[in-house]
Design a protein around this motif. Structure first.
Motif, PDB file in Angstrom:
ATOM      1  N   THR A 667     -79.688 -24.572 -15.685  1.00 51.35           N
ATOM      2  CA  THR A 667     -79.718 -23.778 -14.487  1.00 51.35           C
ATOM      3  C   THR A 667     -77.443 -23.756 -14.565  1.00 51.35           C
ATOM      4  O   THR A 667     -76.988 -24.578 -14.533  1.00 51.35           O
ATOM      5  N   PRO A 668     -77.043 -22.450 -13.823  1.00 46.26           N
ATOM      6  CA  PRO A 668     -75.588 -22.514 -13.638  1.00 46.26           C
ATOM      7  C   PRO A 668     -74.883 -23.639 -12.602  1.00 46.26           C
ATOM      8  O   PRO A 668     -75.849 -23.692 -11.858  1.00 46.26           O
ATOM      9  N   VAL A 669     -73.600 -24.124 -12.748  1.00 44.28           N
ATOM     10  CA  VAL A 669     -72.781 -24.573 -11.892  1.00 44.28           C
ATOM     11  C   VAL A 669     -72.244 -23.593 -10.614  1.00 44.28           C
ATOM     12  O   VAL A 669     -71.612 -22.692 -11.804  1.00 44.28           O
ATOM     13  N   SER A 670     -72.045 -23.572  -9.937  1.00 42.68           N
ATOM     14  CA  SER A 670     -70.615 -23.256  -9.437  1.00 42.68           C
ATOM     15  C   SER A 670     -70.013 -23.886  -9.069  1.00 42.68           C
ATOM     16  O   SER A 670     -70.156 -25.268  -8.043  1.00 42.68           O
ATOM     17  N   PRO A 671     -68.511 -24.401  -8.971  1.00 40.94           N
ATOM     18  CA  PRO A 671     -67.932 -25.112  -8.582  1.00 40.94           C
ATOM     19  C   PRO A 671     -67.765 -25.140  -6.370  1.00 40.94           C
ATOM     20  O   PRO A 671     -67.616 -24.294  -6.137  1.00 40.94           O
ATOM     21  N   VAL A 672     -67.772 -26.130  -6.065  1.00 39.38           N
ATOM     22  CA  VAL A 672     -68.195 -25.797  -4.414  1.00 39.38           C
ATOM     23  C   VAL A 672     -66.221 -26.930  -3.973  1.00 39.38           C
ATOM     24  O   VAL A 672     -65.965 -26.457  -2.739  1.00 39.38           O
ATOM     25  N   GLY A 673     -65.437 -27.520  -5.063  1.00 40.38           N
ATOM     26  CA  GLY A 673     -63.541 -27.227  -4.714  1.00 40.38           C
ATOM     27  C   GLY A 673     -63.166 -27.782  -5.820  1.00 40.38           C
ATOM     28  O   GLY A 673     -63.505 -27.697  -6.989  1.00 40.38           O
ATOM     29  N   ARG A 674     -62.430 -27.801  -5.212  1.00 39.60           N
ATOM     30  CA  ARG A 674     -61.035 -28.417  -6.618  1.00 39.60           C
ATOM     31  C   ARG A 674     -60.176 -29.800  -6.383  1.00 39.60           C
ATOM     32  O   ARG A 674     -59.804 -29.952  -5.010  1.00 39.60           O
ATOM     33  N   VAL A 675     -59.361 -30.560  -7.414  1.00 39.21           N
ATOM     34  CA  VAL A 675     -58.523 -31.104  -7.080  1.00 39.21           C
ATOM     35  C   VAL A 675     -57.911 -31.277  -8.235  1.00 39.21           C
ATOM     36  O   VAL A 675     -58.163 -31.168  -9.563  1.00 39.21           O
ATOM     37  N   ARG A 676     -56.388 -32.056  -8.066  1.00 41.72           N
ATOM     38  CA  ARG A 676     -55.543 -31.367  -8.912  1.00 41.72           C
ATOM     39  C   ARG A 676     -55.786 -32.435 -10.068  1.00 41.72           C
ATOM     40  O   ARG A 676     -55.578 -33.710 -10.081  1.00 41.72           O
ATOM     41  N   ILE A 677     -55.510 -31.778 -11.515  1.00 45.65           N
ATOM     42  CA  ILE A 677     -54.915 -32.896 -12.386  1.00 45.65           C
ATOM     43  C   ILE A 677     -54.114 -33.251 -12.546  1.00 45.65           C
ATOM     44  O   ILE A 677     -53.202 -32.495 -13.349  1.00 45.65           O
ATOM     45  N   PRO A 678     -53.711 -34.258 -13.037  1.00 48.47           N
ATOM     46  CA  PRO A 678     -51.927 -33.936 -13.409  1.00 48.47           C
ATOM     47  C   PRO A 678     -51.524 -33.729 -14.527  1.00 48.47           C
ATOM     48  O   PRO A 678     -53.234 -33.656 -16.055  1.00 48.47           O
ATOM     49  N   LYS A 679     -50.685 -33.221 -15.240  1.00 50.33           N
ATOM     50  CA  LYS A 679     -50.522 -32.957 -17.037  1.00 50.33           C
ATOM     51  C   LYS A 679     -50.360 -34.014 -17.507  1.00 50.33           C
ATOM     52  O   LYS A 679     -51.145 -33.523 -18.785  1.00 50.33           O
TER      53      LYS A 679
END
Length: 975
Positions: A667-679
């Motif tokens: 089934t589809p996924v929908s982001p509920v938030g974000r965190v920063r991924i270091p470069k």
């Protein structure tokens, strides 16, 4: 009984003899022979020119042609079916008409051209191939089938006076890449032209003949199953040759299927298979390592190579295929040379020759070596020393002098011609060849060897078919030289002799049409006969004929089901009301619920794919299912290309870094938030993982995690309402209250299942009817949407026409001169000026991307690229056009064309720019033969674009196209 008395029919069989056969006949027979000569004077004259007795099928074919009929001759390889084609040429020259002799490949055209020149003289015979034009207005012209197709579409004046067309190897119309050309010619030829079609033995010759009669008038079928030289089947086990069948092998009057019906597989081969299986079982039980099977065991005991290990080695070596040198020695001892050894790999053929050279095998004497040198010099005298060095001509010549050669499409044409001439003159004894040699080229041998019964078909390694086996082994036995031919299969581990017997005994080689309309075909047909007539012609194709015939079985099934439905519904009869109506309500509800479930699944699959593709590093998602179900943060999206599914890398709630697949996202996924991924984040760095997990956990505490934010929705509201309404109708129906309702329902459900089957069958039959015309209509819609076809004035439309009439526009006329798999992309590029203003080398590079197709075996040290920034910019424009055309094809439900391929761009650029052969070959993974073939394809395509440019009023581009042709046609390419 004398030959003259074997004729059959109304008269003794006429033969070419030095004495008077009439003296041996009675009065009635002499009168019958006289009448036959009166009726068939040209056949009699033609037969008298030959020093051998015609077989019945050859004589019958000639008689049908002289009667004014078309003819389809289906006979085994080497049976002499080309006699019918040669008689058509004879009759044309005797009656003042033209004859065209068409072949599928240039090599066969060249061979037939030389044969006819020997018979009729240089001034009376012409040759037309993609890159050769000799005496094109001669009364007899040999050509590739594509050339004739192009002449028909162009309404060439060369067609004037054409009386006969011979289509050699007509079964080639099954070829999925080029086969459509044969049907285009058969349909497009004038009714006055007599067709002589020559085919290998096919199991549906009657069906093909019936279709030819429908589209060409009377076409008589002549079938011969008789091989002129009987074929014996063998298996080479180690260095020993075994007969495949026990008892008698086939004779000239029997075929392999009769042998298989009356003779069993050789018991010796069955015993070999059992012994091999036992050895494998024994080996599987032996311990491995130092104390088990291995090199240490060889010297165990007396210190010599003996004991149980020695016996095991002997048994295993008995089952292993022999080396190529040993194989040739075995064939030589059995007097089975010359031989053709089929290896389904170009590299494999060349490697086999090198192995034989290393084995010390020599199969020629001094006189033969001297004759070989003369042939090599004659065929390579025009090549420079530098080119010969680049082509490794010394190794090629050394192999020939030993009596060994390879033969495949990757060879330089001059080298292939050397091999063919040397082999037909019995100067070389073994040729390692790919299956392309089995197509028409006159290179019979005493024996044919198949190293393996598996080949790569373009997608997978698959067993060869009985038809392929028959085609390959048909080369065994030289008519007039050998009294028998021999087919030899090399024993490989796991070989089943019964399976080999099955291949040898089945003659199932059905001819299946590969015909499909193309953009070029559409504009040419609309331009010459109009859209309505074009649809009618396409409906006459063999593809449509076969499709329509398949509908007959469907009709019978539908009728059988209908009768069964009546019986079932009679059993389901209910006193309360119409149970059929009630059963249909129940069935409709079930269908809607099933369809809704499938639709939801399909929609969710598509939505899921889109949602995963749209993810970004740092997104927090809920993985719906699988071992890693739960919350996770995306580290890497895993999107590698438009054709590959994404494989996102995530950090899970259990602190694991995992690579997921689409199986984890039903089934589809929908982001509920974000965190920063270091470069500089690295998944294998434990400290980096801990830091990211801490940020992930902290962010989760601030997110709204209500399920409706990330769980899929419910059923479509409209469908849900319809199902509810049907349920209300079902409950209100009088049969719903019947105490026997479920008993009746069982009969009703069976009836409804058959009704659904009938609906599907009927829909399938409707789709098959007019499928070719429907495809043509969709192609016309694409062409109309892009401006290559335009509607005629409304006042000129015929009332009652099934489709509006169209006319070809100026861009369409340019498209009509482009014969390429990506013809519409090329025409659009021409129209938009993509090819204009380029130098000849850059144009060659750009054109090559529309022509070249990389082989899967191509190996490169670096990815292919365009030679410079300007050609790259034009290539980018081509890609954009390719995408636009692909979108139009998607909208009108047409299969999208293949991708562009820049794998030959640098080579085309450099060769056109004058770079030496050795330098160009050094930078490409191609063999010399493939390089020459692709250069010639680019030249031919440049000629097409030049002609189209003339119609598009772009004289500068036409001049550049001519420059491309002139500069690339040099050295080995022109030779």
């Amino acid at each position: 009984m004398s030959d003259a008395r074997q004729f059959g029919g109304d008269a003794p069989r006429p033969v070419a003899v030095t004495h008077d056969p009439d003296a041996e006949l009675g009065p009635a027979e002499r009168m019958a022979l006289f009448r036959w000569k009166q009726r068939y004077p040209h056949t009699q004259a033609f037969m008298s020119e030959h020093s051998f007795t015609f077989d019945d099928f050859q004589r019958q074919a000639c008689e049908h042609i002289e009667d004014g009929h078309g003819v389809l001759v289906a006979a085994p390889t080497g049976a002499g079916k080309t006699i019918a084609g040669e008689f058509a040429v004879h009759l044309a020259t005797a009656t003042g008409k033209k004859a065209f002799y068409t072949t599928p490949i240039k090599a066969l055209s060249n061979q037939k051209y030389n044969d006819l020149v020997d018979r009729y003289g240089l001034e009376h015979v012409g040759l037309l191939t993609g890159d050769t034009s000799i005496n094109s207005e001669a009364p007899v012209v040999v050509m590739t089938t594509e050339v004739l197709r192009n002449m028909i579409y162009a309404q060439s004046p060369t067609l004037t006076g054409l009386g006969f067309v011979v289509m050699d190897e007509v079964h080639y119309l099954a070829d999925r890449f080029r086969g459509a050309v044969w049907e285009e010619v058969i349909i497009g030829l004038a009714d006055s032209v007599q067709l002589v079609a020559l085919s290998a033995t096919v199991s549906n010759a009657e069906e093909f003949g019936e279709w030819l009669s429908e589209v060409r008038g009377q076409v008589d079928l002549v079938v011969s199953e008789r091989r002129p030289v009987p074929l014996y089947q063998h298996v080479l086990v180690g260095r020993k040759i075994h007969d495949l069948f026990a008892g008698e092998a086939p004779t000239a009057t029997t075929d392999a299927s009769k042998v298989a019906a009356h003779h069993d597989v050789n018991p010796a081969l069955v015993q070999v298979a059992k012994q091999e299986a036992r050895t494998v079982r024994d080996d599987s039980r032996r311990p491995r390592g130092k104390r088990g099977r291995g090199k240490r065991a060889h010297g165990h005991g007396s210190g010599s190579y003996g004991g149980a290990a020695h016996r095991s080695h002997r048994e295993k070596s008995h089952f292993r295929p022999p080396s190529r040198g040993d194989m040739i020695r075995s064939l030589d001892r059995a007097d089975l040379l010359p031989a053709i050894v089929f290896i389904f790999s170009r590299q494999g053929c060349d490697a086999a020759v090198k192995q034989v050279l290393g084995s010390g095998v020599e199969l020629t004497d001094a006189a033969e070596r001297a004759a070989i040198i003369e042939i090599v010099d004659a065929h390579t005298s025009g090549l420079s020393p530098a080119d010969l060095a680049a082509l490794d001509a010394d190794t090629f010549t050394e192999a020939l002098l030993r009596g060994v050669a390879s033969h495949h499409a990757g060879m330089l044409p001059a080298f292939k011609e050397c091999v063919e001439e040397c082999f037909t003159k019995n100067l070389i004894k073994v040729v390692f060849a790919t299956e392309t040699l089995a197509l028409g080229i006159n290179m019979p041998a005493r024996s044919v060897v198949l190293e393996k019964l598996v080949k790569f078909n373009g997608d997978i390694h698959a067993d060869i078919t009985p038809g392929e086996y028959t085609q390959l082994t048909g080369r065994a036995g030289r008519r007039g030289i050998d009294t028998e031919g021999h087919a030899v299969v090399l024993w490989q581990p796991g070989l089943d002799p019964r399976a080999v017997a099955g291949l040898a005994s089945r003659r199932t080689y059905p001819l299946r049409s590969s015909f499909a309309p193309t953009y070029n075909m559409a504009v040419n047909l609309v331009g010459t006969v109009g859209r309505g007539r074009a649809r009618t012609l396409l409906e006459q194709s063999f593809a449509q004929y076969q499709s329509d015939r398949s509908v007959v079985g469907g009709v019978r099934t539908v009728e059988k089901n209908r009768r069964r439905i009546e019986e079932l519904l009679a059993k389901a009869a209910c006193e309360n009301g119409d149970f059929t109506e009630y059963a249909r309500l129940r069935s409709k509800i079930g269908e809607l619920e099933a369809d809704a479930a499938r639709a939801r699944k399909a929609d969710k699959r598509a939505e899921a794919l889109r949602s995963v593709i749209d993810l970004r590093p740092g997104d927090i998602i809920h993985v719906p299912t699988g071992r890693h179900q739960g919350w996770a943060v995306v580290i890497d999206t895993g999107v590698r290309g438009s054709r590959e599914e994404p494989h996102p890398q995530v950090l899970t709630g259990e602190r694991h870094v995992k690579r997921l697949t689409m199986n984890d996202f039903p089934t589809p996924v929908s982001p509920v938030g974000r965190v920063r991924i270091p470069k500089r984040f690295h998944p294998k760095d434990a400290h980096a993982r801990r830091s990211l997990f801490a940020a992930f956990q902290h962010r989760m505490e601030t997110i709204d995690l209500r399920p409706e934010r990330w769980r899929p929705g419910a059923m479509d509201e409209a469908v849900s309402a319809e199902i509810a309404d049907l349920r209300d109708q079902m409950r209100a129906h009088p049969c719903h209250a019947c105490p026997e309702r479920e008993t009746h329902a069982r009969w009703g459900e069976k009836a409804m299942a058959l009704e659904r089957e009938n609906e599907k069958l009927t829909a399938r039959m409707e789709r098959r009817t007019n499928t070719i015309a429907a495809s043509f209509d969709r192609i016309c819609l694409v062409l109309e949407s892009l401006g290559y076809l335009a509607p005629l004035d409304e006042t000129s439309q015929d009332e009652g026409a099934t489709a509006k009439e169209l006319t070809v526009t100026a861009p369409g006329r340019a498209l009509s001169r482009i014969y390429n798999e990506l013809d519409l992309v090329a025409a659009e590029a021409l129209r938009r000026g993509v090819f204009s203003g380029l130098t000849a080398p850059r144009l060659a590079a750009v054109l090559s991307t529309l022509v070249y197709e990389s082989r899967r075996t191509d190996s490169r040290q670096r990815p292919p690229r365009m030679p410079d920034a300007e050609s790259q910019a034009r290539y980018d424009q081509l890609r954009s056009i390719h995408r636009e055309v692909g979108l139009a094809e998607r909208d009108f439900r047409i299969d999208r064309g293949r991708d562009l391929d820049l794998g030959f761009a640098e080579a085309a650029h450099d060769w056109c720019g004058g770079r030496p052969l050795a330098a160009v070959l050094a930078d490409t993974a191609l063999s010399a033969g493939d390089f020459v073939r692709w250069v010639r394809q680019v030249i031919d395509f440049a000629d097409q674009i030049g002609k189209a440019a003339a119609l598009a009023e772009d004289p500068a581009l036409r001049r550049t196209c001519r420059e491309v042709s002139d500069t690339m046609r040099r050295g080995v390419v022109a030779f």
